[in-house]
Structures are given as structure tokens and as C-alpha cells.
Write a protein that holds these residues in place. Structure first.
Motif, mmCIF file in Angstrom:
data_model
loop_
_atom_site.group_PDB
_atom_site.id
_atom_site.type_symbol
_atom_site.label_atom_id
_atom_site.label_comp_id
_atom_site.label_asym_id
_atom_site.label_seq_id
_atom_site.Cartn_x
_atom_site.Cartn_y
_atom_site.Cartn_z
ATOM 1 N N VAL A 299 0.759 -1.101 -0.249
ATOM 2 C CA VAL A 299 0.170 0.104 0.027
ATOM 3 C C VAL A 299 0.994 1.258 0.028
ATOM 4 N N THR A 300 0.732 2.110 -0.955
ATOM 5 C CA THR A 300 1.504 3.111 -1.127
ATOM 6 C C THR A 300 0.799 4.522 -1.791
ATOM 7 N N CYS A 301 1.458 5.547 -2.189
ATOM 8 C CA CYS A 301 0.817 6.569 -2.955
ATOM 9 C C CYS A 301 1.483 6.731 -4.278
ATOM 10 N N ALA A 302 0.840 7.408 -5.190
ATOM 11 C CA ALA A 302 1.229 7.496 -6.767
ATOM 12 C C ALA A 302 2.679 7.948 -6.703
ATOM 13 N N ALA A 303 3.104 9.006 -5.969
ATOM 14 C CA ALA A 303 4.458 9.392 -6.223
ATOM 15 C C ALA A 303 5.548 8.498 -5.718
ATOM 16 N N SER A 304 5.214 7.637 -4.734
ATOM 17 C CA SER A 304 6.072 6.629 -4.275
ATOM 18 C C SER A 304 6.187 5.304 -5.383
#
Length: 313
Positions: A299-304
Motif C-alpha cells: 500500500v503506497t501513494c502514486a508518487a512513491s
């Protein structure tokens, strides 16, 4: 107080179920619109209302698909990055993970829970549920520190939110000598708890950094000088207090034989390892964790995600 409680519940019902706007609710309840705003905020604060987006929305996008292909993981959930606020962006990741996690828990499951700020925040905001015959297992011993987020708090808080049983590991994370560590691990109650750590098939964890302000440094588990020396030799991430290099290979620290908790080999053997990676500063550690085989779900964000794909090899 009874009237206030009635208004909070009625406002929440009218807004989330009947689809009335705040102005319409204000007229219905004969209160100001500001009062309606307060009622709705209070309803969410009390957990009367929980808004959750369908996790499939964030699984079925190109970034998630590319992460699965590149790193060979089972699934990925990628939330939009809040470009205006790093903290809000990180909170989105934690919120998404807390909403997704219950989907993987079945009766009879034992979920191993790591430590740290990310996992503690997830536990705090997890949905209030009653999961049948689920046990939350503390993966590492306790390491008190001024910054909080102790392992026992992470496990106990998540167990309370999920209405699950909790199996805490009643031992320090770090002992003064290797001999004392081995003796304590041999104590029947500790041996039983460590057996549960070994046997649980699902885990949720974060991969920490090795920088001077990292959790492992702030808690005093490793002093900054030792950490700097290991970083110079390639130390990239931290999983449950254990150091890994950029490829996810274990880098035993000088304290390794004085620690009580799950080993990296045990982490790698789990049926499910959900990594919650909140923040682009965690990208190298997250990448190392995936390359090392500790992660089945991310689970992460788009930038990462974009940086992980950019750096993937």
C-alpha cells in the motif's frame, strides 16, 4: 445531551443515507448550517460514520499493475498523492491500508503486527469491527521510548478496533547480554509467544529508513554512530528492528543476538506480508523489502509508486 445526540445521529443519517445537503438538514432540524457541520464532524469522530472508498479502485490502475509486474508481488494498492501536504498524503496511505486489511482476515487467522508510527496510526484509525476468531500477534518485544508507538500498543490497539484477541510478546526487544536473551526466550510463556510469532501466516508492517532521525535511532535500538557505519556499508531499510541492504539481504547489527522478536527469515516465509509505505523517503526501504521477498501486498501513494518503478531493476 440527549437532544444533541439525537441531532448528531439524525444529521448523519440524513446526509449519508438520504443524500440531503447541509442546508437541507439545517432546515429539517431547525438549526444553523454551522451546527450541521459540527454534527457531521462529531459523528465521524465518534465512529458513528466511517467513509471508505472501494479498495478495488486503487488496485485496478496502471501503477498498481506495474508494481505487481516489476516486483512479483500479489497485489498493490496505490492511492493518489496529496501534492499540497506530505502528512495528508501519508495519512491517505495509512487510511487505505486500514480499510483494505480486514478483507484478508478470516476466522482462525493470526495477524502479526509490527511497530512504529505508521502501524500505530493504522491501528488508531482502523474500522471498528468484530472479527470472528482472529488473533493479533505482537511480532517484536517492547522497546519503550519517548516517541511512543511501542509494539505492544500497536498490537493491542488494532486488536481492540477489530474486536480480536491479542497475543502480546511480554519481553523486552533488546536485552543487555546474549546469554540473558537466550535464557528469557527459553522461559515457557515467552517460548509460547515466540511460537505464535513463528506460526502466524499474515503480517502487516512498515519498512523504516536508516537515517539519523529514523525510528530505530530515535528509540535508541541502535546508536547513530553504529547506524551510520552500517549505512556506509549499504544499510537501506529496517523491518521489525532488523537491518536490510538495498537488495533486501539481512545485515546483522551488533545487537542481533540480544533481540527478541521475529526474524527476517520468518518474515519472508509468511503467506501474506502487507507493507504500508507512507512517504517518498521510504521508497528505498520499500524497494529493498520487496526485492528481499518480504512483501506480498503493498500500500503506497502514486508518487512513491512512480519512484519505485523508476528505480526498479
Amino acid at each position: 445531551m440527549s437532544r444533541l445526540e439525537d441531532n448528531i445521529i439524525e444529521a448523519a443519517w440524513l446526509y449519508f443515507h438520504d443524500g440531503l445537503n447541509q442546508g437541507g438538514i439545517a432546515k429539517r432540524l431547525n438549526v444553523s448550517r454551522a451546527s450541521v457541520v459540527n454534527y457531521l464532524a462529531e459523528a465521524r469522530r465518534r465512529d458513528y460514520v466511517r467513509v471508505a472508498l472501494d479498495s478495488d479502485i486503487f488496485r485496478n490502475n496502471q501503477l498498481a499493475s506495474d508494481l505487481k509486474d516489476k516486483f512479483g508481488i500479489d497485489d498493490a494498492l496505490v492511492v493518489p498523492t496529496d501534492t499540497a501536504s506530505v502528512s495528508r498524503s501519508n495519512e491517505r496511505v495509512v487510511q487505505a491500508a486500514s480499510d483494505w486489511l480486514p478483507n484478508f482476515l478470516n476466522p482462525g487467522d493470526q495477524l502479526g503486527v509490527a511497530w512504529g508510527e505508521t502501524i500505530y496510526r493504522l491501528a488508531e484509525i482502523a474500522p471498528k469491527l468484530t472479527l470472528d476468531d482472529v488473533t493479533i500477534v505482537q511480532l517484536i518485544g517492547s522497546k519503550p521510548s519517548e516517541i511512543g508507538f511501542a509494539a505492544e500498543n500497536c498490537a493491542a490497539t488494532l486488536a481492540q478496533r477489530f474486536g480480536a484477541k491479542c497475543e502480546n510478546l511480554h519481553a523486552p526487544l533488546l536485552l543487555s547480554t546474549a546469554e540473558l536473551c537466550e535464557a528469557l526466550k527459553a522461559e515457557p510463556i515467552i517460548a509460547h509467544q515466540l511460537e505464535m510469532v513463528a506460526q502466524c501466516k499474515k503480517t502487516i508492517f512498515a519498512a523504516g529508513t536508516t537515517d539519523p532521525e529514523s525510528h530505530i535511532a530515535m528509540t535508541g535500538l541502535l546508536d547513530r554512530e553504529t547506524l551510520a557505519q552500517m549505512r556506509d556499508k549499504g544499510a537501506t531499510g529496517v523491518i521489525c528492528g532488523r537491518i536490510i541492504d538495498q537488495d533486501g539481504t539481512a545485515m546483522p547489527a551488533p545487537i542481533e543476538n540480544r533481540m527478541i522478536g521475529i526474524s527476517l527469515d520468518q518474515m519472508r516465509e509468511k503467506e501474506m506480508g502487507m507493507l504500508v509505505s507512507a512517504g517518498i523517503d521510504r521508497v528505498p526501504a520499500a524497494r529493498a523489502a520487496m526485492l528481499g521477498g518480504y512483501v506480498t501486498h503493498l500500500v503506497t501513494c502514486a508518487a512513491s509508486a512512480a519512484l519505485l518503478l523508476q528505480d526498479a531493476r
